[in-house]
Design an enzyme around this catalytic site. Sequence first.
Site, short mmCIF file in Angstrom:
data_model
loop_
_atom_site.label_atom_id
_atom_site.label_comp_id
_atom_site.label_asym_id
_atom_site.label_seq_id
_atom_site.Cartn_x
_atom_site.Cartn_y
_atom_site.Cartn_z
CG ASP A 1 -2.09 1.00 1.14
OD1 ASP A 1 -2.17 1.61 0.16
OD2 ASP A 1 -2.82 1.08 2.20
CG ASP B 1 -3.11 4.11 -3.89
OD1 ASP B 1 -3.97 3.10 -3.98
OD2 ASP B 1 -3.06 4.71 -2.88
CD GLU B 2 -5.72 -0.82 -1.91
OE1 GLU B 2 -5.44 -1.51 -1.24
OE2 GLU B 2 -6.50 0.00 -1.97
#
Length: 422
Positions: A16, A112-113
């Site tokens: 993350d 973003d993860e």
Amino acid sequence: MKEMYPKNGRVILHVDMNSFYASVEMAYDPSLKGKPLAIAGNVEERRGIIVTCSYEARKFGVKTTMPLWEARKLCPQLIVKSPNFDRYRAASMGMFAILRQYTDLVEPVSIDEGYMDITESFEFGSPIEIAQTIQKRILEQLDLPCSIGIAPNKFLAKTASDMKKPMGITILRKRDIPAKLWPLNTNEMHGVGKKTAEKLKTIGIHTIGELAKANDIQLKTLLGINGIRLKERANGNDHRPVDPESIDEFKSIGNSTTLPRDVSNQQELFHVLESLAETVSVRLKRKSVLATTIGITIRYKDRKTITRSKKLANPIGQKEELASLAKQLLLKHWSGDPVRLLGITGTDLVEHDNAYKQLDLFSYEKDAKKEPLLKTLSSLRDKYGKNIIETAGTHQTDSDENRGTATSFNKDFLQKNKESSP
């Protein structure tokens, strides 16, 4: 090194990125490092909403979705920047490229993860060594911080990555659950929102531990099948595999209708599309999925049939969004000849929980304001039937104005928009 891995079971990482948009801006302009920074839409307007902010800004109480005027009141020295989606996309692709060097089992969840199944990656070291190497490489190569959770399943890995931010690495085993998770309030559990937590309180459930031991019938009555799923998660059970194809998995939900007569009036065709969009929207909601491609089918009087589709940047499911895109496709591809059949299909579906939405800053604020109303309408329809409340436009008359078609400013996450035809 293989002895560091379970003989039965999996090792899952959840990677993350920390304050992703703000961190990317700091990597691009190092003079911003260590300063309170926020990314927001409508930077010049007081009504703009904070999309993300640096940890320095958070120390002043600045939060995601906070109005810009309120954030500036809390932190007068706040630096506010407009988003640069090309920059964020490039950073995301760089991050996922690093993850895929350790395993093919990488599942992007959003820009973003992502999850990684490293069960067979023992040649690269122990799970903690792999996590440390990945974190170090992302920092050195991209100048971006991330937190990583290590666990036997996706839920626990996601939970673990949230425990230490920024730049944390956390191992969460099933045996840790009673001590680390059960004392926490339910609203701190991944998958439990504020409203669900409030509902759980009505049956005396305040902590994750109480949820883990709750009565199945009570939970199902209160929350439906999701109640049982949440109880499973509270006990650390999650059998979902890491699926690299989940974002692109092909499924479809659609609806079509043969018109009572051949129609060549644009407004009549628009009304048909609106009705079809409502049905497709209901079906999408029923299956808890969103569509990332929208297609229309047009059959003419001579039975010639065409289908045209558009790949979307943002997964959608609302009637208005489906209808708007279907109208755009109709206007672009309709020959003007009388139409006998129309259809709308949503494809490339993603589960609601896994749906990424690369933030469209213009629609983001509108979505945020509409969400409470939409949830209320949905719950009322579930309880009393879909016709209990109808939105404007449900009843069409011959005097309806030409609505035209709306367009929106969209930026995608890992690929460009494209239109396709069979």
